[in-house]
Scaffold this active site. Structure first.
Site, mmCIF file in Angstrom:
data_model
loop_
_atom_site.group_PDB
_atom_site.id
_atom_site.type_symbol
_atom_site.label_atom_id
_atom_site.label_comp_id
_atom_site.label_asym_id
_atom_site.label_seq_id
_atom_site.Cartn_x
_atom_site.Cartn_y
_atom_site.Cartn_z
ATOM 1 N N HIS A 98 -56.382 15.684 -8.934
ATOM 2 C CA HIS A 98 -56.405 15.514 -7.479
ATOM 3 C C HIS A 98 -57.605 14.640 -7.103
ATOM 4 O O HIS A 98 -58.664 14.742 -7.731
ATOM 5 C CB HIS A 98 -56.496 16.882 -6.780
ATOM 6 C CG HIS A 98 -56.219 16.783 -5.323
ATOM 7 N ND1 HIS A 98 -57.171 16.350 -4.428
ATOM 8 C CD2 HIS A 98 -55.099 17.020 -4.590
ATOM 9 C CE1 HIS A 98 -56.632 16.335 -3.209
ATOM 10 N NE2 HIS A 98 -55.377 16.743 -3.284
ATOM 11 N N GLU A 160 -50.608 10.259 -4.221
ATOM 12 C CA GLU A 160 -51.365 10.663 -3.029
ATOM 13 C C GLU A 160 -52.416 9.612 -2.694
ATOM 14 O O GLU A 160 -53.544 9.675 -3.202
ATOM 15 C CB GLU A 160 -52.103 11.978 -3.301
ATOM 16 C CG GLU A 160 -51.218 13.164 -3.494
ATOM 17 C CD GLU A 160 -51.912 14.432 -3.018
ATOM 18 O OE1 GLU A 160 -51.357 15.107 -2.148
ATOM 19 O OE2 GLU A 160 -53.016 14.729 -3.510
HETATM 20 P P1 PGA Z 1 -52.989 16.845 3.329
HETATM 21 O O1 PGA Z 1 -53.483 17.023 1.813
HETATM 22 O O2 PGA Z 1 -51.527 17.215 3.370
HETATM 23 O O3 PGA Z 1 -53.836 17.788 4.118
HETATM 24 O O4 PGA Z 1 -53.187 15.409 3.692
HETATM 25 C C1 PGA Z 1 -52.652 16.724 0.726
HETATM 26 C C2 PGA Z 1 -53.407 16.916 -0.570
HETATM 27 O O5 PGA Z 1 -54.587 16.557 -0.646
HETATM 28 O O6 PGA Z 1 -52.861 17.452 -1.550
#
Ligand code: PGA
Length: 238
Positions: A98, A160
């Site tokens: 992440h 992401e």
């Molecule tokens: P968010 O976070 O939906 O609050 O943007 C997603 C993540 O970091 O997994």
């Protein structure tokens, strides 16, 4: 049937009691969502809540995932949690790589590949987070690992973009089309089954549109997964 995957990443937003209460208070809604044959729901609380939540949800279709794991199997690694413990307490998934772990815990692509190997050894499905900047370089280590692994071992890639996490801004559909096509082409070269997720500012208003993008098999949801109504709306509208 194309099954959609929804990962609730609670990060470190809840305390132990808050997380347990959240599950207890909403267990009926969570289990109804998870019972749908075309949906898979994965709850990812902090380490301390994994076991109690795994027990609370044991007779539902909900899946439990950790938010990280050690790159080592066991030994003198103070503060770390190994993949075998995660497997023992009922985790079937684990988030790795992440952007917050890369930024705050200095997790590298090499660490991510090692963590992935530890999870594979325990039959846990890794949810490997990537942002655009590292797609190409990260795949070198991962694909090397895939060639040595059981070809049946599943994995998930979650794209992401950092600019979308917690900001309310998602990339353009055009951009996502391009990225997911590319990810699908890269992953298809290996026999392991995979799913591709999008994460970053997922909300009830954008979830169904995101899921119409070709090759997006599900969503990784941070902030909006902490409220039962928005979470249910995302899963139901999708
Ligand atoms: P968010 O976070 O939906 O609050 O943007 C997603 C993540 O970091 O997994």
């Amino acid at each position: 049937m194309n099954k959609k995957t929804f990962v609730a990443n609670w990060k470190m937003q809840l305390t132990f009691h808050q997380a347990i209460d959240f599950v207890k208070e909403n267990i009926d809604q969570f289990s109804i969502l998870a019972k749908q044959s075309d949906r898979e729901i994965i709850l990812c609380p902090s380490y301390t809540e994994l076991y109690p939540i795994s027990l609370l949800t044991s007779d539902t279709h909900l899946q439990i995932g950790a938010q990280n794991v050690s790159p080592y199997s066991h030994g003198a690694y103070t503060g770390q949690v190994n993949a075998s413990s995660l497997a023992e307490i009922g985790c079937t998934y684990c988030i790795i790589g992440h952007s917050e772990s890369r930024a705050f815990l200095h997790e590298t692509n090499e660490d991510v590949a090692q963590k992935c190997a530890q999870l594979f050894a325990q039959g846990i499905i890794p949810i490997i987070c990537l942002d655009e900047a590292i797609i190409e370089s990260q795949f070198v280590e991962l694909f090397e690992l895939f060639t040595q692994s059981d070809p049946e071992q599943e994995y998930i890639i979650a794209y992401e973009p950092i600019s979308a996490i917690g900001t309310g801004n998602i990339p353009s559909i055009e951009h996502l089309n391009k990225i997911f096509k590319k990810l699908n082409t890269l992953c298809k070269n290996h026999p392991n089954p995979f799913r591709l997720l999008y994460g970053g500012s997922v909300h009830p208003d954008n979830a169904s549109q995101l899921l119409t993008i070709e090759h997006i098999d599900g969503l990784l949801i941070g902030g909006a997964s902490l409220n039962i109504d928005t979470f249910v709306a995302i899963v139901q509208n999708a």
